[in-house]
Design a protein around this motif. Structure first.
Motif, PDB file in Angstrom:
ATOM      1  N   ARG A   1      11.707  44.580  37.646  1.00  0.00           N
ATOM      2  CA  ARG A   1      12.873  43.694  37.693  1.00  0.00           C
ATOM      3  C   ARG A   1      14.161  44.448  37.336  1.00  0.00           C
ATOM      4  NH1 ARG A   1      11.919  38.495  38.618  1.00  0.00           N
ATOM      5  NH2 ARG A   1       9.757  37.794  38.518  1.00  0.00           N
ATOM      6  N   GLU A   2      14.078  45.348  36.390  1.00  0.00           N
ATOM      7  CA  GLU A   2      15.246  46.169  36.035  1.00  0.00           C
ATOM      8  C   GLU A   2      15.654  47.041  37.221  1.00  0.00           C
ATOM      9  OE1 GLU A   2      18.360  47.911  33.967  1.00  0.00           O
ATOM     10  OE2 GLU A   2      17.180  46.161  33.391  1.00  0.00           O
ATOM     11  N   TRP A   3      14.669  47.616  37.904  1.00  0.00           N
ATOM     12  CA  TRP A   3      14.934  48.475  39.049  1.00  0.00           C
ATOM     13  C   TRP A   3      15.608  47.681  40.173  1.00  0.00           C
ATOM     14  CZ3 TRP A   3      14.171  53.609  38.554  1.00  0.00           C
ATOM     15  CH2 TRP A   3      14.353  54.392  39.690  1.00  0.00           C
ATOM     16  N   LEU A   4      15.309  46.401  40.245  1.00  0.00           N
ATOM     17  CA  LEU A   4      15.852  45.530  41.289  1.00  0.00           C
ATOM     18  C   LEU A   4      17.267  45.030  41.002  1.00  0.00           C
ATOM     19  CD1 LEU A   4      12.850  43.230  42.229  1.00  0.00           C
ATOM     20  CD2 LEU A   4      14.199  44.621  43.797  1.00  0.00           C
ATOM     21  N   THR A   5      17.828  45.322  39.857  1.00  0.00           N
ATOM     22  CA  THR A   5      19.123  44.729  39.496  1.00  0.00           C
ATOM     23  C   THR A   5      20.234  45.043  40.483  1.00  0.00           C
ATOM     24  OG1 THR A   5      19.645  46.566  38.016  1.00  0.00           O
ATOM     25  CG2 THR A   5      18.652  44.601  37.021  1.00  0.00           C
ATOM     26  N   GLY A   6      20.151  46.088  41.225  1.00  0.00           N
ATOM     27  CA  GLY A   6      21.189  46.421  42.197  1.00  0.00           C
ATOM     28  C   GLY A   6      20.941  45.881  43.587  1.00  0.00           C
ATOM     29  N   ASN A   7      19.893  45.077  43.755  1.00  0.00           N
ATOM     30  CA  ASN A   7      19.551  44.515  45.062  1.00  0.00           C
ATOM     31  C   ASN A   7      19.502  42.999  44.968  1.00  0.00           C
ATOM     32  OD1 ASN A   7      18.058  47.316  44.884  1.00  0.00           O
ATOM     33  ND2 ASN A   7      18.479  46.902  47.023  1.00  0.00           N
TER      34      ASN A   7
ATOM     35  N   GLY B 269       7.010  38.921  50.268  1.00  0.00           N
ATOM     36  CA  GLY B 269       8.174  39.393  49.530  1.00  0.00           C
ATOM     37  C   GLY B 269       9.443  39.453  50.354  1.00  0.00           C
ATOM     38  N   THR B 270       9.384  38.947  51.565  1.00  0.00           N
ATOM     39  CA  THR B 270      10.592  38.884  52.390  1.00  0.00           C
ATOM     40  C   THR B 270      10.673  37.509  53.021  1.00  0.00           C
ATOM     41  OG1 THR B 270       9.495  39.653  54.397  1.00  0.00           O
ATOM     42  CG2 THR B 270      10.446  41.332  52.963  1.00  0.00           C
ATOM     43  N   GLN B 271      11.868  37.062  53.238  1.00  0.00           N
ATOM     44  CA  GLN B 271      12.046  35.811  53.971  1.00  0.00           C
ATOM     45  C   GLN B 271      12.997  36.059  55.123  1.00  0.00           C
ATOM     46  OE1 GLN B 271      12.516  32.231  51.662  1.00  0.00           O
ATOM     47  NE2 GLN B 271      10.969  32.902  50.223  1.00  0.00           N
ATOM     48  N   CYS B 272      14.295  36.000  54.880  1.00  0.00           N
ATOM     49  CA  CYS B 272      15.218  36.229  56.009  1.00  0.00           C
ATOM     50  C   CYS B 272      15.228  37.696  56.411  1.00  0.00           C
ATOM     51  CB  CYS B 272      16.615  35.720  55.685  1.00  0.00           C
ATOM     52  SG  CYS B 272      17.645  36.845  54.718  1.00  0.00           S
TER      53      CYS B 272
ATOM     54  N   ARG C 261       5.464  41.124  42.789  1.00  0.00           N
ATOM     55  CA  ARG C 261       4.025  41.180  43.098  1.00  0.00           C
ATOM     56  C   ARG C 261       3.736  42.218  44.182  1.00  0.00           C
ATOM     57  NH1 ARG C 261       4.412  35.519  43.013  1.00  0.00           N
ATOM     58  NH2 ARG C 261       4.127  35.479  45.264  1.00  0.00           N
ATOM     59  N   GLY C 262       4.626  42.347  45.144  1.00  0.00           N
ATOM     60  CA  GLY C 262       4.441  43.344  46.189  1.00  0.00           C
ATOM     61  C   GLY C 262       4.463  44.755  45.639  1.00  0.00           C
ATOM     62  N   VAL C 263       5.385  45.031  44.738  1.00  0.00           N
ATOM     63  CA  VAL C 263       5.446  46.366  44.123  1.00  0.00           C
ATOM     64  C   VAL C 263       4.179  46.612  43.308  1.00  0.00           C
ATOM     65  CG1 VAL C 263       6.686  47.847  42.487  1.00  0.00           C
ATOM     66  CG2 VAL C 263       7.970  46.410  44.094  1.00  0.00           C
ATOM     67  N   GLN C 264       3.747  45.625  42.552  1.00  0.00           N
ATOM     68  CA  GLN C 264       2.519  45.770  41.775  1.00  0.00           C
ATOM     69  C   GLN C 264       1.324  46.034  42.685  1.00  0.00           C
ATOM     70  OE1 GLN C 264       2.993  42.004  39.707  1.00  0.00           O
ATOM     71  NE2 GLN C 264       3.520  43.069  37.797  1.00  0.00           N
TER      72      GLN C 264
ATOM     73  N   ARG D 126      18.816  36.249  48.272  1.00  0.00           N
ATOM     74  CA  ARG D 126      19.099  34.828  48.125  1.00  0.00           C
ATOM     75  C   ARG D 126      17.890  33.975  48.500  1.00  0.00           C
ATOM     76  NH1 ARG D 126      24.854  33.651  50.644  1.00  0.00           N
ATOM     77  NH2 ARG D 126      24.522  31.767  49.447  1.00  0.00           N
ATOM     78  N   CYS D 127      16.792  34.587  48.947  1.00  0.00           N
ATOM     79  CA  CYS D 127      15.667  33.813  49.477  1.00  0.00           C
ATOM     80  C   CYS D 127      14.412  33.801  48.605  1.00  0.00           C
ATOM     81  CB  CYS D 127      15.275  34.343  50.849  1.00  0.00           C
ATOM     82  SG  CYS D 127      16.568  34.303  52.079  1.00  0.00           S
ATOM     83  N   THR D 128      13.994  34.978  48.109  1.00  0.00           N
ATOM     84  CA  THR D 128      12.642  35.082  47.557  1.00  0.00           C
ATOM     85  C   THR D 128      12.511  34.714  46.092  1.00  0.00           C
ATOM     86  OG1 THR D 128      12.856  37.386  46.866  1.00  0.00           O
ATOM     87  CG2 THR D 128      12.101  36.978  49.127  1.00  0.00           C
ATOM     88  N   GLY D 129      13.572  34.787  45.329  1.00  0.00           N
ATOM     89  CA  GLY D 129      13.440  34.577  43.892  1.00  0.00           C
ATOM     90  C   GLY D 129      12.830  35.771  43.190  1.00  0.00           C
ATOM     91  N   TYR D 130      12.553  36.835  43.900  1.00  0.00           N
ATOM     92  CA  TYR D 130      12.066  38.116  43.370  1.00  0.00           C
ATOM     93  C   TYR D 130      10.611  38.106  42.918  1.00  0.00           C
ATOM     94  CZ  TYR D 130      17.063  39.098  43.366  1.00  0.00           C
ATOM     95  OH  TYR D 130      18.371  39.234  43.732  1.00  0.00           O
ATOM     96  N   HIS D 131      10.014  36.956  42.669  1.00  0.00           N
ATOM     97  CA  HIS D 131       8.624  36.927  42.184  1.00  0.00           C
ATOM     98  C   HIS D 131       7.683  37.609  43.181  1.00  0.00           C
ATOM     99  CE1 HIS D 131      10.099  34.317  39.098  1.00  0.00           C
ATOM    100  NE2 HIS D 131      10.455  33.395  39.974  1.00  0.00           N
TER     101      HIS D 131
END
Length: 165
Positions: A131-137, A96-99, A149-152, A140-145
């Protein structure tokens, strides 16, 4: 003005300018550089910390406004002995992290979501809720998918029955 903050469990007392931002105090004044400065306008979420338990963008808060508060930065969320906490480990396992630039802010924001849904009467957050919780973050790397999955994974791990060794 004289300010007192509890940062990662330690009381910090110092003089602050009236216009000093909390992110500046954390990074330059206290050396807690895990809190990043990205946009300086509250758009990207790299500066998220926990203020009295709630995730906030520290580039939008004056240090004086946080006086007397409990602040937790990314440096304060690891387990004893420097081990990653459950969310951090799950994000690592799910790639869930890249850079890594956005990671501290995401961990701080998503940590609040994981904490809010940890009770016996609450259900794990759904993918749309995450995804709603992530709207403020912004990332540019992961695409959030992988982040979702990490949160789940983190939520499933905390509710799974523990195996006896």
């Amino acid at each position: 003005m004289d300010i007192s903050l509890n940062v990662n469990g330690l009381t910090r007392e110092f003089a602050a300018e009236a216009n000093e931002l909390l992110v500046e105090r954390l990074r330059e004044g206290l050396g807690l550089t895990g809190t990043k400065v990205g946009c300086d306008t509250g758009q990207c979420g790299t500066c998220v910390v926990r203020l009295d338990g709630a995730s906030v963008k520290s580039c939008l808060i004056l240090t004086a406004a946080a006086a007397g508060s409990e602040i937790t930065t990314i440096e304060g969320v690891t387990e004893r002995g420097g081990e990653l906490n459950g969310l951090q480990e799950a994000l690592r396992q799910e790639h869930g992290t890249q850079c890594g630039f956005c990671t501290p802010g995401m961990v701080m924001a998503l940590g609040e979501l994981v904490d809010r849904t940890a009770g016996p009467e609450t259900e794990d957050p759904t993918e749309p809720e995450i995804r709603e919780w992530l709207t403020g973050n912004l990332c540019r790397c992961t695409g959030y998918h992988s982040v979702v999955r990490g949160v789940q994974r983190a939520c499933a791990a905390r509710t799974a029955p523990r195996q006896e060794a």
